[in-house]
Design a protein around this motif. Structure first.
Motif, PDB file in Angstrom:
ATOM      1  N   ALA A 238       0.834  -1.204   0.000  1.00  0.00           N
ATOM      2  CA  ALA A 238       0.000   0.000   0.000  1.00  0.00           C
ATOM      3  C   ALA A 238       0.868   1.253   0.000  1.00  0.00           C
ATOM      4  CB  ALA A 238      -0.945  -0.002   1.201  1.00  0.00           C
ATOM      5  N   SER A 239       1.942   1.229   0.772  1.00  0.00           N
ATOM      6  CA  SER A 239       2.804   2.406   0.868  1.00  0.00           C
ATOM      7  C   SER A 239       3.599   2.664  -0.409  1.00  0.00           C
ATOM      8  CB  SER A 239       3.788   2.244   2.030  1.00  0.00           C
ATOM      9  OG  SER A 239       3.101   2.256   3.256  1.00  0.00           O
ATOM     10  N   ILE A 240       3.917   1.606  -1.141  1.00  0.00           N
ATOM     11  CA  ILE A 240       4.779   1.744  -2.318  1.00  0.00           C
ATOM     12  C   ILE A 240       3.984   1.796  -3.620  1.00  0.00           C
ATOM     13  CG2 ILE A 240       6.574   0.581  -3.670  1.00  0.00           C
ATOM     14  CD1 ILE A 240       7.566  -0.573  -0.932  1.00  0.00           C
ATOM     15  N   SER A 241       2.979   0.927  -3.745  1.00  0.00           N
ATOM     16  CA  SER A 241       2.306   0.763  -5.034  1.00  0.00           C
ATOM     17  C   SER A 241       0.956   1.449  -5.150  1.00  0.00           C
ATOM     18  CB  SER A 241       2.111  -0.740  -5.323  1.00  0.00           C
ATOM     19  OG  SER A 241       3.364  -1.391  -5.370  1.00  0.00           O
ATOM     20  N   LEU A 242       0.295   1.723  -4.035  1.00  0.00           N
ATOM     21  CA  LEU A 242      -1.033   2.328  -4.093  1.00  0.00           C
ATOM     22  C   LEU A 242      -1.023   3.808  -3.710  1.00  0.00           C
ATOM     23  CD1 LEU A 242      -4.108   2.245  -4.350  1.00  0.00           C
ATOM     24  CD2 LEU A 242      -4.223   1.271  -2.038  1.00  0.00           C
ATOM     25  N   THR A 243      -0.446   4.122  -2.577  1.00  0.00           N
ATOM     26  CA  THR A 243      -0.545   5.493  -2.063  1.00  0.00           C
ATOM     27  C   THR A 243       0.186   6.536  -2.909  1.00  0.00           C
ATOM     28  OG1 THR A 243      -0.918   4.674   0.170  1.00  0.00           O
ATOM     29  CG2 THR A 243      -0.162   6.945  -0.033  1.00  0.00           C
ATOM     30  N   PRO A 244       1.420   6.307  -3.371  1.00  0.00           N
ATOM     31  CA  PRO A 244       2.096   7.369  -4.139  1.00  0.00           C
ATOM     32  C   PRO A 244       1.371   7.789  -5.416  1.00  0.00           C
ATOM     33  CG  PRO A 244       3.697   5.826  -3.293  1.00  0.00           C
ATOM     34  CD  PRO A 244       2.347   5.214  -3.041  1.00  0.00           C
ATOM     35  N   PRO A 245       0.952   6.850  -6.292  1.00  0.00           N
ATOM     36  CA  PRO A 245       0.219   7.315  -7.473  1.00  0.00           C
ATOM     37  C   PRO A 245      -1.131   7.926  -7.123  1.00  0.00           C
ATOM     38  CG  PRO A 245       0.232   4.914  -7.407  1.00  0.00           C
ATOM     39  CD  PRO A 245       1.185   5.391  -6.354  1.00  0.00           C
TER      40      PRO A 245
ATOM     41  N   ALA B   4       0.008   7.442 -16.398  1.00  0.00           N
ATOM     42  CA  ALA B   4       0.705   6.378 -15.671  1.00  0.00           C
ATOM     43  C   ALA B   4       0.180   6.250 -14.241  1.00  0.00           C
ATOM     44  CB  ALA B   4       2.208   6.648 -15.662  1.00  0.00           C
ATOM     45  N   ASP B   5      -0.054   7.396 -13.578  1.00  0.00           N
ATOM     46  CA  ASP B   5      -0.575   7.330 -12.216  1.00  0.00           C
ATOM     47  C   ASP B   5      -1.994   6.782 -12.198  1.00  0.00           C
ATOM     48  OD1 ASP B   5       1.681   8.208 -10.874  1.00  0.00           O
ATOM     49  OD2 ASP B   5       1.122  10.319 -10.991  1.00  0.00           O
ATOM     50  N   LEU B   6      -2.815   7.207 -13.145  1.00  0.00           N
ATOM     51  CA  LEU B   6      -4.184   6.691 -13.202  1.00  0.00           C
ATOM     52  C   LEU B   6      -4.175   5.192 -13.449  1.00  0.00           C
ATOM     53  CD1 LEU B   6      -7.214   7.041 -13.179  1.00  0.00           C
ATOM     54  CD2 LEU B   6      -7.106   7.688 -15.601  1.00  0.00           C
ATOM     55  N   ALA B   7      -3.338   4.741 -14.379  1.00  0.00           N
ATOM     56  CA  ALA B   7      -3.256   3.305 -14.660  1.00  0.00           C
ATOM     57  C   ALA B   7      -2.786   2.536 -13.433  1.00  0.00           C
ATOM     58  CB  ALA B   7      -2.313   3.055 -15.834  1.00  0.00           C
ATOM     59  N   ALA B   8      -1.823   3.094 -12.690  1.00  0.00           N
ATOM     60  CA  ALA B   8      -1.313   2.421 -11.498  1.00  0.00           C
ATOM     61  C   ALA B   8      -2.396   2.305 -10.432  1.00  0.00           C
ATOM     62  CB  ALA B   8      -0.100   3.170 -10.944  1.00  0.00           C
ATOM     63  N   VAL B   9      -3.183   3.358 -10.258  1.00  0.00           N
ATOM     64  CA  VAL B   9      -4.252   3.337  -9.256  1.00  0.00           C
ATOM     65  C   VAL B   9      -5.335   2.327  -9.647  1.00  0.00           C
ATOM     66  CG1 VAL B   9      -6.124   4.706  -8.259  1.00  0.00           C
ATOM     67  CG2 VAL B   9      -3.824   5.677  -8.415  1.00  0.00           C
ATOM     68  N   ILE B  10      -5.720   2.323 -10.913  1.00  0.00           N
ATOM     69  CA  ILE B  10      -6.744   1.368 -11.369  1.00  0.00           C
ATOM     70  C   ILE B  10      -6.237  -0.062 -11.225  1.00  0.00           C
ATOM     71  CG2 ILE B  10      -7.990   0.534 -13.399  1.00  0.00           C
ATOM     72  CD1 ILE B  10      -8.302   3.480 -14.234  1.00  0.00           C
ATOM     73  N   ASN B  11      -4.987  -0.299 -11.622  1.00  0.00           N
ATOM     74  CA  ASN B  11      -4.431  -1.653 -11.501  1.00  0.00           C
ATOM     75  C   ASN B  11      -4.358  -2.087 -10.037  1.00  0.00           C
ATOM     76  OD1 ASN B  11      -4.135  -1.984 -14.248  1.00  0.00           O
ATOM     77  ND2 ASN B  11      -2.018  -1.261 -14.293  1.00  0.00           N
ATOM     78  N   ALA B  12      -4.036  -1.159  -9.150  1.00  0.00           N
ATOM     79  CA  ALA B  12      -3.994  -1.478  -7.724  1.00  0.00           C
ATOM     80  C   ALA B  12      -5.385  -1.833  -7.211  1.00  0.00           C
ATOM     81  CB  ALA B  12      -3.415  -0.309  -6.936  1.00  0.00           C
ATOM     82  N   ALA B  13      -6.390  -1.065  -7.619  1.00  0.00           N
ATOM     83  CA  ALA B  13      -7.762  -1.353  -7.197  1.00  0.00           C
ATOM     84  C   ALA B  13      -8.206  -2.725  -7.708  1.00  0.00           C
ATOM     85  CB  ALA B  13      -8.702  -0.258  -7.696  1.00  0.00           C
TER      86      ALA B  13
END
Length: 199
Positions: free
Chosen positions: A99-106, A123-132
């Motif tokens: 959560a601290s590395i892959s979800l919260t920063p983007p 890139a940030d939007l894609a990272a957040v969607i992929n994390a969800a």
């Protein structure tokens, strides 16, 4: 008496406040950061050289970095939030660090950009969607991140999970993640320290 330097509308402080409530710990709060006491004074920098909240003082022990504070508090006495066995503890730890590395920063960068009237990076939007989506897949057969009970993993991830559901992209069909959010909503500490404070 424990002392916490932080503020309610800091997501990292909010995690600590929630855990303290779960553990039934009394503490003194020294409002610090933003419009409260400054974090760039020599006195505060002696506590945390990076000038960030939260900071926990327990007698002569000073702990900074929110996940380190969570682990310190949970490790002071046995409790169900951070399992005693190494395998169970590592599962909670993995999700805390993820959560601290892959979800919260983007998520943080995307929210800041949108607050400034910008769309945010693809890139940030894609990272957040992929994390969800990853959360939805993981949570499909389980109630919480580290099993069937609330743990440090859920407390650490909660601010970003809450913020996911404030994005228009949360209209994506992720039913397990939505059920997880509903479970968190039934916890008074979550409501008080995450939903209400970070709203």
């Amino acid at each position: 008496m424990l002392t916490v330097y932080g503020r309610a509308n800091s997501s990292n402080s909010a995690k600590v406040f929630w855990l303290l409530e779960e553990l039934g710990e009394d503490y003194e709060l020294i409002l610090t950061g933003r419009s409260f006491a400054p974090t760039d004074t020599p006195e505060f920098l002696a506590l945390n050289p990076f000038g960030k909240v939260p900071v926990l003082r327990d007698g002569e022990t000073v702990v900074w970095e929110s996940n380190a504070v969570l682990r310190y508090l949970a490790g002071r006495k046995p409790n169900a939030l951070w399992p005693a066995d190494p395998a169970g503890r590592s599962l909670a730890d993995r999700w805390m660090d993820w959560a601290s590395i892959s979800l919260t920063p983007p998520m943080t960068r995307l929210r800041k950009a949108r607050a400034d009237g910008k769309p945010g990076s693809e890139a940030d939007l894609a990272a957040v969607i992929n994390a969800a989506k990853a959360l939805d897949t993981w949570l499909a057969p389980r109630s919480f991140l580290a099993g069937e009970k609330l743990s440090l993993a859920d407390i650490a991830a909660a601010p970003s999970v809450y913020r996911w559901f404030r994005l228009p992209e949360s209209s994506l069909s992720l039913p397990a993640l939505a059920r997880y959010r509903d479970r968190l909503e039934r916890n008074e500490g979550y409501v008080r320290h995450i939903r209400s404070a970070l709203g």
